[in-house]
Design a protein around this motif. Structure first.
Motif, PDB file in Angstrom:
ATOM      1  N   ALA A 346       0.870  -1.173   0.018  1.00  0.00           N
ATOM      2  CA  ALA A 346       0.004   0.024   0.104  1.00  0.00           C
ATOM      3  C   ALA A 346       0.972   1.222  -0.090  1.00  0.00           C
ATOM      4  CB  ALA A 346      -1.080  -0.026   1.203  1.00  0.00           C
ATOM      5  N   ALA A 347       1.967   1.322   0.678  1.00  0.00           N
ATOM      6  CA  ALA A 347       2.896   2.286   0.907  1.00  0.00           C
ATOM      7  C   ALA A 347       3.629   2.517  -0.643  1.00  0.00           C
ATOM      8  CB  ALA A 347       3.790   2.171   1.843  1.00  0.00           C
ATOM      9  N   LEU A 348       3.869   1.519  -0.863  1.00  0.00           N
ATOM     10  CA  LEU A 348       4.633   1.197  -2.197  1.00  0.00           C
ATOM     11  C   LEU A 348       3.706   1.963  -3.567  1.00  0.00           C
ATOM     12  CD1 LEU A 348       7.196   0.395  -3.591  1.00  0.00           C
ATOM     13  CD2 LEU A 348       5.923  -1.691  -4.432  1.00  0.00           C
ATOM     14  N   LEU A 349       2.458   1.700  -3.309  1.00  0.00           N
ATOM     15  CA  LEU A 349       1.524   2.264  -4.378  1.00  0.00           C
ATOM     16  C   LEU A 349       1.422   3.899  -4.360  1.00  0.00           C
ATOM     17  CD1 LEU A 349      -0.818   2.058  -6.605  1.00  0.00           C
ATOM     18  CD2 LEU A 349      -2.438   1.714  -4.586  1.00  0.00           C
ATOM     19  N   GLN A 350       1.197   4.423  -3.155  1.00  0.00           N
ATOM     20  CA  GLN A 350       1.482   5.707  -3.202  1.00  0.00           C
ATOM     21  C   GLN A 350       2.444   6.587  -3.679  1.00  0.00           C
ATOM     22  OE1 GLN A 350       0.832   7.165   0.966  1.00  0.00           O
ATOM     23  NE2 GLN A 350       0.676   9.375   0.376  1.00  0.00           N
ATOM     24  N   GLN A 351       3.578   5.845  -3.552  1.00  0.00           N
ATOM     25  CA  GLN A 351       4.963   6.224  -4.049  1.00  0.00           C
ATOM     26  C   GLN A 351       5.093   6.382  -5.402  1.00  0.00           C
ATOM     27  OE1 GLN A 351       8.565   4.481  -2.116  1.00  0.00           O
ATOM     28  NE2 GLN A 351       9.860   5.692  -3.440  1.00  0.00           N
ATOM     29  N   ALA A 352       4.586   4.942  -5.888  1.00  0.00           N
ATOM     30  CA  ALA A 352       4.554   4.473  -7.323  1.00  0.00           C
ATOM     31  C   ALA A 352       3.816   5.741  -8.137  1.00  0.00           C
ATOM     32  CB  ALA A 352       4.300   3.145  -7.552  1.00  0.00           C
ATOM     33  N   ILE A 353       2.486   5.824  -7.631  1.00  0.00           N
ATOM     34  CA  ILE A 353       1.774   6.986  -8.340  1.00  0.00           C
ATOM     35  C   ILE A 353       2.172   8.269  -8.322  1.00  0.00           C
ATOM     36  CG2 ILE A 353      -0.688   8.038  -8.413  1.00  0.00           C
ATOM     37  CD1 ILE A 353      -1.811   5.447  -7.220  1.00  0.00           C
ATOM     38  N   GLU A 354       2.836   8.684  -7.230  1.00  0.00           N
ATOM     39  CA  GLU A 354       3.294  10.246  -7.173  1.00  0.00           C
ATOM     40  C   GLU A 354       4.609  10.284  -7.984  1.00  0.00           C
ATOM     41  OE1 GLU A 354       3.645  10.660  -2.970  1.00  0.00           O
ATOM     42  OE2 GLU A 354       1.649  11.062  -2.574  1.00  0.00           O
ATOM     43  N   VAL A 355       5.467   9.173  -7.839  1.00  0.00           N
ATOM     44  CA  VAL A 355       6.791   9.543  -8.240  1.00  0.00           C
ATOM     45  C   VAL A 355       7.115   9.030  -9.769  1.00  0.00           C
ATOM     46  CG1 VAL A 355       9.309   9.120  -8.039  1.00  0.00           C
ATOM     47  CG2 VAL A 355       7.929   9.308  -6.058  1.00  0.00           C
ATOM     48  N   GLU A 356       6.431   7.876 -10.013  1.00  0.00           N
ATOM     49  CA  GLU A 356       6.646   7.075 -11.279  1.00  0.00           C
ATOM     50  C   GLU A 356       5.188   7.075 -12.417  1.00  0.00           C
ATOM     51  OE1 GLU A 356       9.030   6.453 -13.220  1.00  0.00           O
ATOM     52  OE2 GLU A 356      10.739   6.068 -11.771  1.00  0.00           O
ATOM     53  N   LYS A 357       4.139   7.386 -11.777  1.00  0.00           N
ATOM     54  CA  LYS A 357       2.776   7.357 -12.470  1.00  0.00           C
ATOM     55  C   LYS A 357       2.786   5.766 -13.005  1.00  0.00           C
ATOM     56  CE  LYS A 357       2.440  12.284 -13.666  1.00  0.00           C
ATOM     57  NZ  LYS A 357       1.456  12.475 -12.695  1.00  0.00           N
ATOM     58  N   VAL A 358       2.833   5.037 -11.932  1.00  0.00           N
ATOM     59  CA  VAL A 358       2.335   3.674 -12.336  1.00  0.00           C
ATOM     60  C   VAL A 358       1.716   3.098 -11.149  1.00  0.00           C
ATOM     61  CG1 VAL A 358       4.466   2.513 -11.122  1.00  0.00           C
ATOM     62  CG2 VAL A 358       3.298   1.264 -13.061  1.00  0.00           C
ATOM     63  N   ALA A 359       0.443   2.232 -11.486  1.00  0.00           N
ATOM     64  CA  ALA A 359      -0.470   1.916 -10.416  1.00  0.00           C
ATOM     65  C   ALA A 359      -0.642   0.299 -10.486  1.00  0.00           C
ATOM     66  CB  ALA A 359      -1.989   2.525 -10.771  1.00  0.00           C
ATOM     67  N   PHE A 360      -1.071  -0.157  -9.178  1.00  0.00           N
ATOM     68  CA  PHE A 360      -1.217  -1.650  -9.248  1.00  0.00           C
ATOM     69  C   PHE A 360      -2.095  -1.794  -8.125  1.00  0.00           C
ATOM     70  CE2 PHE A 360       2.601  -0.443  -7.139  1.00  0.00           C
ATOM     71  CZ  PHE A 360       2.567  -0.790  -5.838  1.00  0.00           C
ATOM     72  N   VAL A 361      -2.685  -3.007  -7.654  1.00  0.00           N
ATOM     73  CA  VAL A 361      -3.383  -3.204  -6.429  1.00  0.00           C
ATOM     74  C   VAL A 361      -2.476  -3.908  -5.346  1.00  0.00           C
ATOM     75  CG1 VAL A 361      -5.475  -4.453  -5.543  1.00  0.00           C
ATOM     76  CG2 VAL A 361      -5.438  -3.565  -7.893  1.00  0.00           C
ATOM     77  N   PRO A 362      -2.604  -3.340  -4.310  1.00  0.00           N
ATOM     78  CA  PRO A 362      -1.811  -3.963  -2.717  1.00  0.00           C
ATOM     79  C   PRO A 362      -2.426  -5.152  -2.675  1.00  0.00           C
ATOM     80  CG  PRO A 362      -2.438  -1.601  -2.538  1.00  0.00           C
ATOM     81  CD  PRO A 362      -2.938  -1.861  -3.779  1.00  0.00           C
ATOM     82  N   GLY A 363      -1.665  -6.293  -2.331  1.00  0.00           N
ATOM     83  CA  GLY A 363      -2.224  -7.436  -2.184  1.00  0.00           C
ATOM     84  C   GLY A 363      -2.943  -7.984  -0.924  1.00  0.00           C
ATOM     85  N   LYS A 364      -2.723  -7.077   0.206  1.00  0.00           N
ATOM     86  CA  LYS A 364      -3.651  -7.276   1.276  1.00  0.00           C
ATOM     87  C   LYS A 364      -4.973  -7.421   1.284  1.00  0.00           C
ATOM     88  CE  LYS A 364      -3.663  -5.465   6.236  1.00  0.00           C
ATOM     89  NZ  LYS A 364      -3.072  -4.169   6.951  1.00  0.00           N
ATOM     90  N   ALA A 365      -5.609  -6.668   0.357  1.00  0.00           N
ATOM     91  CA  ALA A 365      -7.041  -6.687   0.360  1.00  0.00           C
ATOM     92  C   ALA A 365      -7.279  -7.946  -0.139  1.00  0.00           C
ATOM     93  CB  ALA A 365      -7.544  -5.770  -0.642  1.00  0.00           C
ATOM     94  N   PHE A 366      -6.613  -8.816  -0.609  1.00  0.00           N
ATOM     95  CA  PHE A 366      -7.015 -10.055  -1.059  1.00  0.00           C
ATOM     96  C   PHE A 366      -7.216 -11.616  -0.071  1.00  0.00           C
ATOM     97  CE2 PHE A 366      -5.566  -7.935  -4.845  1.00  0.00           C
ATOM     98  CZ  PHE A 366      -6.615  -7.911  -5.776  1.00  0.00           C
ATOM     99  N   PHE A 367      -6.666 -11.147   1.195  1.00  0.00           N
ATOM    100  CA  PHE A 367      -6.419 -12.005   2.368  1.00  0.00           C
ATOM    101  C   PHE A 367      -7.498 -11.678   3.335  1.00  0.00           C
ATOM    102  CE2 PHE A 367      -2.255 -11.819   0.240  1.00  0.00           C
ATOM    103  CZ  PHE A 367      -1.827 -13.311   0.547  1.00  0.00           C
ATOM    104  N   ALA A 368      -8.299 -12.651   3.589  1.00  0.00           N
ATOM    105  CA  ALA A 368      -9.394 -12.788   4.486  1.00  0.00           C
ATOM    106  C   ALA A 368      -8.798 -12.369   6.030  1.00  0.00           C
ATOM    107  CB  ALA A 368     -10.106 -14.061   4.723  1.00  0.00           C
ATOM    108  N   ASP A 369      -7.543 -12.613   6.402  1.00  0.00           N
ATOM    109  CA  ASP A 369      -6.952 -12.436   7.609  1.00  0.00           C
ATOM    110  C   ASP A 369      -6.227 -11.186   7.521  1.00  0.00           C
ATOM    111  OD1 ASP A 369      -4.809 -13.328   5.992  1.00  0.00           O
ATOM    112  OD2 ASP A 369      -4.371 -14.891   7.363  1.00  0.00           O
ATOM    113  N   GLY A 370      -6.061 -10.403   6.463  1.00  0.00           N
ATOM    114  CA  GLY A 370      -5.372  -9.218   6.351  1.00  0.00           C
ATOM    115  C   GLY A 370      -3.859  -9.092   6.345  1.00  0.00           C
ATOM    116  N   SER A 371      -3.553 -10.380   5.975  1.00  0.00           N
ATOM    117  CA  SER A 371      -1.951 -10.671   5.902  1.00  0.00           C
ATOM    118  C   SER A 371      -1.666 -10.255   4.363  1.00  0.00           C
ATOM    119  CB  SER A 371      -1.526 -11.989   6.159  1.00  0.00           C
ATOM    120  OG  SER A 371      -2.142 -12.946   5.187  1.00  0.00           O
ATOM    121  N   GLY A 372      -0.310 -10.598   4.050  1.00  0.00           N
ATOM    122  CA  GLY A 372      -0.221 -10.214   2.536  1.00  0.00           C
ATOM    123  C   GLY A 372       0.269  -8.805   2.412  1.00  0.00           C
ATOM    124  N   GLU A 373       0.860  -8.025   3.475  1.00  0.00           N
ATOM    125  CA  GLU A 373       1.092  -6.517   3.039  1.00  0.00           C
ATOM    126  C   GLU A 373       2.494  -6.642   2.252  1.00  0.00           C
ATOM    127  OE1 GLU A 373       1.360  -8.323   6.033  1.00  0.00           O
ATOM    128  OE2 GLU A 373      -0.044  -6.996   7.622  1.00  0.00           O
TER     129      GLU A 373
END
Length: 402
Positions: A346-373
């Motif tokens: 999630a932190a990487l996404l914010q930096q990626a959009i601001e600095v390099e204008k590239v986006a993706f989906v952070p993986g944590k949202a796909f884990f029922a237990d909130g892992s996968g940061e």
């Protein structure tokens, strides 16, 4: 007046889709987006659908197209789907098919049908975010599903019983899953059938990407394997959820369920209570296009998406720093990237959009237990090969500097 005070308890488990919220941030010039795992609209068979709607709204068929219809779905479409299921090893009739408003509605119905508060649902970690959204409303307990056989049926049932729960179903996408792109091999599918037999629970097979295989040998659907064992589809516990969203059109919202007739009959009651039936004119249009060009159109998708998949895998191999790993899918729309431990997607996404204008989906949202940061999902379906190479290079620069 604050009506939130009297919301049902299930309302607290309904969360906004992180992907759909993310898409709102991408309306910026120059953004390379690997975020939206959606079909490329340039590949939609628009002219075929124009003709299909003209035919559906002609004098001879307009009354059917614009009228209320049966909850089971448009019969010619269900009959066509039954024949298509036969091609992949599932012998069934129209009575085993229910048309839904996308496979997302099917998942909602299955959550409603099987889950009482506190019941256990087995899901992969990670799993399809939309499935978690559909099931969450019915207040389940989640446990992680391991198709590779790392846990036994007794282990799952004991863990559920310790919490006063019962396992109601196992859910997975066996082919090119969202978000990882991974496929469960035949032995894994056999183990899942054995395990669900031992637990006496349902097995929900989400087959949204099954048609999009680019290489490797096709593996029969879980439902086909189970039917080969048991003979009659009505003896099978696997519930197959299909969709036209990744092949013909997501906007028409046409999916289907193929299952034992008693399960379909119960789901029809849910359909009657929810929206009566899916749009008849849309079903007629889908049937017209599918009957005339499904195989040839899907081959066109395979040719285009496989080239994009290849471009992404090559770019990852060339650009990514040491310590980054990724899946190598044989089909679908996604590559799953595991970042070095301690890195937050999630932190990487914010930096990626601001600095390099590239986006993706952070993986944590796909884990029922909130892992996968330290994971992210990259979708390649909407981006041409050259843009993929540029976007992966940008992403690699962000990762190196993180």
């Amino acid at each position: 007046m604050d009506l939130q005070q009297i919301f049902a308890t299930r309302a607290s488990r309904m969360k906004a889709s992180e992907i759909r919220e993310l898409l709102k941030l991408l309306d910026q010039p120059g953004i390379v987006s690997f975020a939206g795992g959606i079909p490329d609209p340039a590949l939609f068979p628009a002219e075929a659908f124009q003709k299909a709607y003209l035919d559906a709204l002609s004098k001879d068929s307009a009354a059917t197209a614009l009228q209320y219809s049966v909850s089971e779905g448009y019969l010619p479409l269900r009959e066509w789907l039954a024949k298509e299921m036969g091609k992949i090893g599932v012998q069934c009739g129209a009575e085993n098919i229910l048309i839904t408003s996308g496979s997302q509605q099917a998942l909602d119905y299955l959550g409603k049908l099987f889950l009482s508060p506190g019941d256990t649902a087995l899901v992969n970690g990670p799993t399809y975010l939309g499935a978690l959204g559909a099931f969450n409303a019915y207040e389940p307990r989640y446990d992680r599903l391991y198709p590779g056989g790392n846990r036994s049926a007794e282990d799952y049932t004991s863990a559920a019983a310790a919490d006063g729960s019962k396992v109601k179903f196992a859910y997975l996408s066996a082919d090119f899953s969202n978000p990882t792109g991974e496929t469960v091999d035949r032995a894994g599918r056999e183990r899942l059938i054995d395990m669900c037999d031992a637990m006496d629970c349902a097995l929900i097979e989400d087959a949204a990407y099954q048609s999009l295989r680019y290489d490797g040998e096709p593996i029969p659907p879980i439902l086909a394997i189970e039917q080969a064992r048991k003979g009659d589809i009505d003896a099978c516990r696997t519930i197959y959820c299909g969709s036209f969203s990744k092949t013909l059109s997501p906007g028409l919202r046409i999916g289907w369920v193929c299952a034992a007739a008693p399960v379909i009959s119960q789901m029809v009651l849910l359909k009657q209570a929810a929206d009566l039936h899916s749009s008849t004119v849309n079903q007629m249009a889908i049937h017209h296009v599918a009957e005339s060009m499904f195989d040839t159109h899907v081959q066109k998708l395979r040719d285009t998406y496989s080239a994009r998949r290849n471009a992404m895998l090559a770019a990852l191999e060339e650009e990514m720093p040491e310590g980054v790993e990724w899946t190598r899918p044989e089909g679908g729309m996604f590559v799953w990237v595991t970042l070095p431990k301690g890195m937050d997607g999630a932190a990487l996404l914010q930096q990626a959009i601001e600095v390099e204008k590239v986006a993706f989906v952070p993986g944590k949202a796909f884990f029922a237990d909130g892992s996968g940061e330290n994971t992210i999902r990259l979708a390649f379906s909407m981006v041409d090969e050259e843009t993929i190479r540029q976007g992966v290079a940008r992403l690699a620069r962000v990762i190196r500097s993180a």
